[in-house]
Structure formats: C-alpha cells, structure tokens
Design an enzyme around this catalytic site. Structure first.
Site, PDB file in Angstrom:
ATOM      1  N   GLU A  42       0.723  -1.094   0.084  1.00  0.00           N
ATOM      2  CA  GLU A  42       0.017  -0.051   0.181  1.00  0.00           C
ATOM      3  C   GLU A  42       0.928   1.261   0.100  1.00  0.00           C
ATOM      4  O   GLU A  42       0.592   2.171  -0.634  1.00  0.00           O
ATOM      5  CB  GLU A  42      -0.844   0.035   1.178  1.00  0.00           C
ATOM      6  CG  GLU A  42      -1.971  -1.163   1.158  1.00  0.00           C
ATOM      7  CD  GLU A  42      -2.655  -1.446  -0.100  1.00  0.00           C
ATOM      8  OE1 GLU A  42      -3.073  -0.271  -0.848  1.00  0.00           O
ATOM      9  OE2 GLU A  42      -3.388  -2.305  -0.245  1.00  0.00           O
ATOM     10  N   HIS A  47       1.916   2.164  -3.416  1.00  0.00           N
ATOM     11  CA  HIS A  47       0.828   2.855  -4.313  1.00  0.00           C
ATOM     12  C   HIS A  47       1.113   4.320  -3.753  1.00  0.00           C
ATOM     13  O   HIS A  47       0.931   5.141  -4.502  1.00  0.00           O
ATOM     14  CB  HIS A  47      -0.594   2.280  -3.625  1.00  0.00           C
ATOM     15  CG  HIS A  47      -0.837   0.880  -4.480  1.00  0.00           C
ATOM     16  ND1 HIS A  47      -0.594   0.738  -5.773  1.00  0.00           N
ATOM     17  CD2 HIS A  47      -1.437  -0.234  -3.889  1.00  0.00           C
ATOM     18  CE1 HIS A  47      -0.988  -0.412  -6.098  1.00  0.00           C
ATOM     19  NE2 HIS A  47      -1.522  -1.173  -4.789  1.00  0.00           N
TER      20      HIS A  47
END
Length: 302
Positions: A214, A217
């Site tokens: 994550e 990202h």
C-alpha cells in the site's frame, strides 16, 4: 478524490474481515480459479481491491508531469518520511483491534527492510489510539472514512499517515495516489487491516507486506499486472519497463508462472503483485526510479 468501491478477488485492497491501490482493480484482476488450491480458494476469495484503476486521462496527465522531472535519483536512504500511526479500535484489548506498540514497531521494521534499496526511510513520529466502532469498520470512500481522516491526519504531502483498522468486506487495505493529494489532502494516506501486521492472524498476509504494498501505491506504483499482457506491445501497464507484463494477479507463490508468453516469467516476487507475504521481496530498479519521480513531482515539500 472520490473512489468508487470495486469488489474483486485481489489481495491488496484490504481486509480479511477486511487492498489498495495505485494500480486499481479491473475485471482482468479476477484470479483464475485454476491458480488456486481448493483449500486456499475460500480464504483468498475473502480479499478484495478497493481502488479503481486510474482513468486514461488521469494516467496521461500523470505521465506528462513525471516526464518533466529530469533530476538525478535521490541516494539510497536519503529521504526520511515522518510516519503517523492511527490505531482505530472498538474497545481495549487485541480482540477489539487495539494493536500493541511491539506490533507497530515490527511493522515499521518490515517497511524499512522492504524499502532498504530505495531512497525512502520511514520514521515513526507518533501513535494515537481511537475507540470508535464506526471508524473501526469504515470502508473506502465512506463518510466514516472521511470523518476519521479529517480528525486524525497529520502533516503535509510528504508525511505518511497509516490507519490500522478492520474495514471488513474482504479488504486488506487501500491507499491514495500521490497526484490526489492536491485535490484532497485530508484523504491522503493508507488504511491497513490490523491483522495483516507482523504476528497478526490474516495468514498468509500477516508478515507486514500489506503495508509495503500500500505504501508502494502511496509512493506512485501501480500493480505489476495493470494493463495485462498489453504492456508487452504498448507503453501502458504499470509504466515500469523492467517489470514483465502479466495477464492477471498472482496468488500464493507460484513457480514458473508465465501468463504473457512474450514477456518472460511473471514478477511474482514483486511487492506490487498479490502473492503471499512470504513470497514478496522485490522492488525493481524501474519502480524505485518511478517512486523517486513521484516524490519530487507530487510530495516533496508540497
């Protein structure tokens, strides 16, 4: 930035009871049934992806902005990212999501180990704990998520806010893209399933690499499988030249997987695929350069 929820069979959107993504989710990300062992199928069906694939116009705009960056890449370990951890629980004790300081420290250690060959280092600045049953199960793009972040987020574009909770709905976590910050600064950050931290119960996703994925990202990376096999013949996909194209997300830790015959073996050990935590260990040189470009363009000093 509004994010519509797409429930797909991908690891990184977040949640066992509750992944995100820069890469987003498309129907092409549905895992082929034949790639799963029957005993694993039900467990992995519980995981979904919470962020839509960036639109073509958004991606083109981002690429145009990144193309203006011509500076030398920052040295390994030279960028410190202040990190603010927000533990959301529904009461005291581990059964209610109240994560220990030890688990948080172990998560930070996993994150720094994963990014050891990149410019980025993560320093825990503070940890706060909030008892709120509505926020505890807040999903992406909900009023509860907005209220949680509006109340708790700290810092500016170059500060990482991590929210540990239990969103439910088959999610492992989600993140915001760097280029979203200017339009929605309070929304910025990553939400992580609390049981995916090292020592948690979300096996095989309990070694801490949901956060690694994550944060990838958050730093600008798309999924390795974005664009499918088309990447081999176009300038699309994840916009990283040294991650081979793959038709769909990989699960488990498959050997010799090659879903795009002309592209080479799938990058199943890459942190931006959907394989088990124990299988993930790689950011490519191209991904590191892309994160550096995103940092300078969208986060550094913003």
């Amino acid at each position: 930035m509004s994010r519509s929820v797409i429930s797909k069979g991908g690891k990184f959107a977040v949640v066992l009871g509750a992944i995100v993504a820069l890469g987003g989710c498309t129907s092409a990300e549905q895992k082929p049934a034949e790639e799963q062992q029957p005993a694993q199928q039900a467990t992995r069906d519980a995981h979904g992806c919470a962020t839509p694939t960036p639109s073509e116009s958004e991606t083109e705009s981002v690429q145009a902005m990144l193309s203006q960056y011509r500076g030398a890449m920052a040295a390994v370990g030279s960028i410190n990212i202040n990190t603010y951890v927000h533990v959301i629980n529904k009461g005291t004790g581990a059964s209610n999501g109240d994560i220990s300081d030890t688990m948080i420290a172990n998560q930070m250690a996993v994150l720094n180990a994963a990014y050891a060959n990149t410019p980025f280092r993560f320093t825990l600045v503070s940890t706060d704990r909030t008892t709120n049953s509505t926020w505890y199960t807040a999903g992406p793009d909900t009023t509860a998520e907005a209220a949680m972040k509006n109340a708790l987020r700290q810092g500016t574009a170059d500060d990482l806010n991590m929210y540990f909770s239990s969103p439910g709905g088959g999610l492992l976590g989600w993140a915001t893209f760097p280029n979203w910050y200017a339009g929605a600064p309070k929304d910025d950050g990553v939400v992580i399933l609390n049981t995916s931290l090292p020592g948690g119960s979300a096996a095989p996703y309990n070694l801490g690499d949901t956060a690694t994925h994550e944060v990838g990202h958050w730093l600008g990376l798309y999924h390795t499988f974005q664009g499918g096999c088309a990447k081999s013949t176009t300038n699309g996909g994840d916009y990283v030249s040294d991650t081979p194209a793959e038709k769909s997300a990989a699960f488990g830790c498959p050997t010799g997987r090659n879903t795009c015959s002309s592209a080479g073996l799938d990058p199943i050990t890459n942190f931006m695929d959907y394989t088990d935590d124990a299988c993930m260990n790689t950011f490519s040189a191209g991904q590191i350069a892309r994160m550096d470009s995103f940092w300078v363009t969208y986060r550094q000093g913003k």
